[in-house]
Motif scaffolding. Structure first.
Motif, PDB file in Angstrom:
ATOM      1  N   ASP A 285       0.864  -1.179   0.000  1.00 16.14           N
ATOM      2  CA  ASP A 285       0.000   0.000   0.000  1.00 16.14           C
ATOM      3  C   ASP A 285       0.905   1.235   0.000  1.00 16.14           C
ATOM      4  O   ASP A 285       1.793   1.372   0.846  1.00 16.14           O
ATOM      5  CB  ASP A 285      -0.887  -0.037   1.241  1.00 16.14           C
ATOM      6  N   SER A 286       0.688   2.142  -0.927  1.00 17.67           N
ATOM      7  CA  SER A 286       1.561   3.313  -1.053  1.00 17.67           C
ATOM      8  C   SER A 286       1.600   4.158   0.219  1.00 17.67           C
ATOM      9  O   SER A 286       2.595   4.829   0.497  1.00 17.67           O
ATOM     10  CB  SER A 286       1.113   4.180  -2.232  1.00 17.67           C
ATOM     11  N   LYS A 287       0.521   4.088   1.007  1.00 17.01           N
ATOM     12  CA  LYS A 287       0.485   4.839   2.260  1.00 17.01           C
ATOM     13  C   LYS A 287       1.552   4.351   3.225  1.00 17.01           C
ATOM     14  O   LYS A 287       2.078   5.121   4.031  1.00 17.01           O
ATOM     15  CB  LYS A 287      -0.902   4.701   2.897  1.00 17.01           C
ATOM     16  N   TYR A 288       1.886   3.050   3.125  1.00 16.47           N
ATOM     17  CA  TYR A 288       2.837   2.441   4.054  1.00 16.47           C
ATOM     18  C   TYR A 288       4.157   2.067   3.371  1.00 16.47           C
ATOM     19  O   TYR A 288       5.018   1.444   4.001  1.00 16.47           O
ATOM     20  CB  TYR A 288       2.218   1.203   4.699  1.00 16.47           C
ATOM     21  N   ASN A 300      10.372  -3.960   4.166  1.00 17.47           N
ATOM     22  CA  ASN A 300       9.501  -3.006   4.837  1.00 17.47           C
ATOM     23  C   ASN A 300       8.500  -3.779   5.687  1.00 17.47           C
ATOM     24  O   ASN A 300       7.615  -4.452   5.167  1.00 17.47           O
ATOM     25  CB  ASN A 300       8.787  -2.150   3.784  1.00 17.47           C
ATOM     26  N   ILE A 301       8.621  -3.680   6.994  1.00 15.77           N
ATOM     27  CA  ILE A 301       7.753  -4.468   7.881  1.00 15.77           C
ATOM     28  C   ILE A 301       6.280  -4.095   7.724  1.00 15.77           C
ATOM     29  O   ILE A 301       5.393  -4.916   7.993  1.00 15.77           O
ATOM     30  CB  ILE A 301       8.186  -4.331   9.350  1.00 15.77           C
ATOM     31  N   LEU A 302       5.992  -2.875   7.272  1.00 21.12           N
ATOM     32  CA  LEU A 302       4.603  -2.428   7.157  1.00 21.12           C
ATOM     33  C   LEU A 302       3.872  -3.072   5.975  1.00 21.12           C
ATOM     34  O   LEU A 302       2.650  -2.961   5.871  1.00 21.12           O
ATOM     35  CB  LEU A 302       4.550  -0.906   7.025  1.00 21.12           C
ATOM     36  N   GLU A 303       4.611  -3.753   5.110  1.00 22.24           N
ATOM     37  CA  GLU A 303       3.988  -4.431   3.976  1.00 22.24           C
ATOM     38  C   GLU A 303       3.538  -5.852   4.306  1.00 22.24           C
ATOM     39  O   GLU A 303       2.901  -6.506   3.486  1.00 22.24           O
ATOM     40  CB  GLU A 303       4.963  -4.483   2.793  1.00 22.24           C
ATOM     41  N   ARG A 307      -0.439 -13.019   9.100  1.00 23.04           N
ATOM     42  CA  ARG A 307       0.296 -13.935   9.983  1.00 23.04           C
ATOM     43  C   ARG A 307      -0.268 -15.348   9.858  1.00 23.04           C
ATOM     44  O   ARG A 307      -1.457 -15.543   9.554  1.00 23.04           O
ATOM     45  CB  ARG A 307       0.261 -13.472  11.430  1.00 23.04           C
ATOM     46  N   ILE A 308       0.613 -16.288  10.075  1.00 26.15           N
ATOM     47  CA  ILE A 308       0.219 -17.689  10.050  1.00 26.15           C
ATOM     48  C   ILE A 308      -0.420 -18.025  11.394  1.00 26.15           C
ATOM     49  O   ILE A 308       0.160 -17.773  12.452  1.00 26.15           O
ATOM     50  CB  ILE A 308       1.435 -18.596   9.788  1.00 26.15           C
ATOM     51  N   LYS A 309      -1.599 -18.610  11.336  1.00 26.20           N
ATOM     52  CA  LYS A 309      -2.323 -18.951  12.556  1.00 26.20           C
ATOM     53  C   LYS A 309      -1.591 -20.056  13.311  1.00 26.20           C
ATOM     54  O   LYS A 309      -1.222 -21.077  12.736  1.00 26.20           O
ATOM     55  CB  LYS A 309      -3.737 -19.410  12.213  1.00 26.20           C
ATOM     56  N   GLN A 368      -3.969 -18.282   7.151  1.00 30.05           N
ATOM     57  CA  GLN A 368      -3.385 -16.965   7.372  1.00 30.05           C
ATOM     58  C   GLN A 368      -4.460 -15.988   7.828  1.00 30.05           C
ATOM     59  O   GLN A 368      -5.607 -16.054   7.379  1.00 30.05           O
ATOM     60  CB  GLN A 368      -2.731 -16.476   6.091  1.00 30.05           C
ATOM     61  N   ILE A 369      -4.054 -15.097   8.710  1.00 33.93           N
ATOM     62  CA  ILE A 369      -4.977 -14.124   9.288  1.00 33.93           C
ATOM     63  C   ILE A 369      -4.450 -12.733   8.991  1.00 33.93           C
ATOM     64  O   ILE A 369      -3.263 -12.460   9.180  1.00 33.93           O
ATOM     65  CB  ILE A 369      -5.079 -14.312  10.814  1.00 33.93           C
ATOM     66  N   GLN A 370      -5.323 -11.867   8.504  1.00 34.11           N
ATOM     67  CA  GLN A 370      -4.903 -10.485   8.306  1.00 34.11           C
ATOM     68  C   GLN A 370      -4.768  -9.798   9.666  1.00 34.11           C
ATOM     69  O   GLN A 370      -5.670  -9.848  10.501  1.00 34.11           O
ATOM     70  CB  GLN A 370      -5.900  -9.722   7.441  1.00 34.11           C
ATOM     71  N   ASP A 371      -3.623  -9.187   9.884  1.00 38.00           N
ATOM     72  CA  ASP A 371      -3.342  -8.539  11.167  1.00 38.00           C
ATOM     73  C   ASP A 371      -2.544  -7.274  10.866  1.00 38.00           C
ATOM     74  O   ASP A 371      -1.361  -7.315  10.567  1.00 38.00           O
ATOM     75  CB  ASP A 371      -2.540  -9.493  12.063  1.00 38.00           C
ATOM     76  N   THR A 372      -3.217  -6.142  10.950  1.00 36.93           N
ATOM     77  CA  THR A 372      -2.611  -4.862  10.552  1.00 36.93           C
ATOM     78  C   THR A 372      -2.098  -4.049  11.745  1.00 36.93           C
ATOM     79  O   THR A 372      -1.830  -2.854  11.603  1.00 36.93           O
ATOM     80  CB  THR A 372      -3.629  -4.014   9.763  1.00 36.93           C
ATOM     81  N   HIS A 373      -1.946  -4.694  12.883  1.00 34.82           N
ATOM     82  CA  HIS A 373      -1.610  -3.939  14.097  1.00 34.82           C
ATOM     83  C   HIS A 373      -0.302  -3.159  13.972  1.00 34.82           C
ATOM     84  O   HIS A 373      -0.177  -2.048  14.512  1.00 34.82           O
ATOM     85  CB  HIS A 373      -1.550  -4.885  15.290  1.00 34.82           C
TER      86      HIS A 373
END
Length: 401
Positions: A285-288, A300-303, A307-309, A368-373
């Motif tokens: 995402d260009s924002k990150y 880039n960790i923000l990309e 995460r694997i459950k 896999q679980i989306q985790d944007t924390h």
């Protein structure tokens, strides 16, 4: 020089013709009798008779020493050991120590020249300059500029005031970044030269990563960090540069830890569950993902927001943040000998975000679980990282005052 002998401040010191390598020495204040504890790396099959040569009041005093090898060595020929000696009453302040030995074939006078190292932790402290110190135990062949700067700035955001890095080698841009943080007095570099003496493994499993010593002597480095910062830091976090221990209900460690003490009473450390975020799965995402960052090597960790459950029926690894004064020995994933044990923190309170290459079969087998924390920190992280990249690496900035 001290007591007529050479002093070496940094690790590693070889002991005569033994397969013993000294890391650092510390006053141990927590026993009935005050003693010196020297952290060492030893060949487990040897059985030497050690002595401590103390420099006290400009005089040399030799006392017997004992040693004990840590239980975690993963089957490698070498392991971490503690060499200890009691401090005699006549020695009011041992400023330096050399480890000597006596073999059946030679007396002490025929050994190599002894090299002293300073005895640290002379005074037991109750007030510490740092609240949190991060221990990075094995930097070798390191090139990941972007992740290094992101890690340093994330540690600052989370509440760390110091990062100790045990460095074997890195590329020139990494060195520039390290120099920048050393100038800021945020990073301490401990030269880690054990690979010059021992055939080190690049992994923890001997069958997969051959060698004589587990992962560049990581366990010895971690134990040294615990003692080095015992009276400098309230807590030490023992982790890697691709690992981020994040609170889920608080902003940082400073807010998290009082709550952990309320929930988990009488523990010496806190264990944070490992969660893998594969580098092979990204969300650009260009924002990150600022365009400016793309000129620098690294990830880039923000990309990485998937995460694997973890399988609740299987053991999950963890990393630990501990009160160093309650620890005698640590390993990579937990404490081995302690005054108070560690406790596993509920993963809904805090967990570790581990951003790395993961075996493809592990990715395929588990959901896999989306985790944007991690992106919750982006507003603070992005400008801080960009500033460091410009100041430490941008050639246009180097000549500026």
């Amino acid at each position: 020089m001290a007591c007529g002998m050479t002093v070496q401040n940094d690790p590693i010191i070889k002991v005569g013709n033994l397969n013993t390598y000294l890391v650092s020495s510390y006053i141990e204040h927590r026993q009935k009798e005050k003693m010196i504890r020297t952290i060492a790396i030893v060949l487990r099959s040897e059985n030497p008779e050690y002595h401590c040569l103390l420099c006290c009041n400009k005089q040399n005093i030799s006392v017997n020493a004992t040693y004990d090898i840590h239980s975690d060595h993963f089957g490698f020929e070498y392991g971490t050991a503690d060499i200890t000696c009691n401090i005699p009453d006549m020695c009011t302040k041992p400023t330096h120590v050399a480890i000597t030995y006596r073999s059946p074939k030679e007396d002490e006078s025929s050994q190599d020249i002894h090299i002293l190292q300073p005895v640290r932790n002379q005074q037991k402290q109750e007030v510490f300059p740092y609240e949190f110190t991060v221990c990075i135990s094995a930097m070798f062949d390191y090139w990941n500029v972007l992740m290094l700067v992101q890690a340093m700035e994330m540690y600052k955001i989370l509440g760390a005031q110091k990062v100790a890095i045990y460095k074997t080698n890195c590329d020139k841009d990494i060195q520039k970044v390290l120099d920048y943080y050393v100038r800021q007095q945020f990073v301490e570099i401990i030269p880690w030269t054990i690979a010059s003496y021992i055939n080190v493994s690049r992994g923890w499993q001997k069958s997969v990563s051959p060698g004589e010593l587990h992962y560049f002597g990581q366990i010895a480095a971690l134990n040294d960090c615990v003692y080095r910062y015992m009276y400098q830091s309230h807590y030490v976090a023992m982790q890697d540069l691709d690992e981020f221990i994040l609170p889920l209900k608080f902003k940082n460690w400073t807010e998290l830890f009082p709550e952990l003490h309320k929930k988990y009473h009488n523990f010496g450390g806190f264990e944070f569950e490992n969660n893998y975020f594969p580098l092979t799965i990204n969300d650009s995402d260009s924002k990150y993902s600022p365009d400016y960052w793309k000129k620098f090597a690294g990830d880039n960790i923000l990309e990485h927001i998937y995460r694997i459950k973890n399988d609740p029926k299987k053991y999950s690894e963890f990393k630990i943040i501990a009160d160093p004064r309650l620890v005698y020995r640590t390993s990579v994933h937990g404490l081995l000998h302690f005054i108070k044990p560690s406790v596993r923190v509920d993963s809904q309170i805090a967990r570790m975000y581990h951003i790395r290459n993961v075996p493809k079969e592990k990715e395929a087998l588990q959901s896999q679980i989306q985790d944007t924390h991690l992106r919750d920190y982006a507003d603070s992280l992005i400008p801080a990282v960009s500033k460091v990249l410009k100041q430490a690496l941008d050639t246009e900035q180097i000549s500026e005052p």
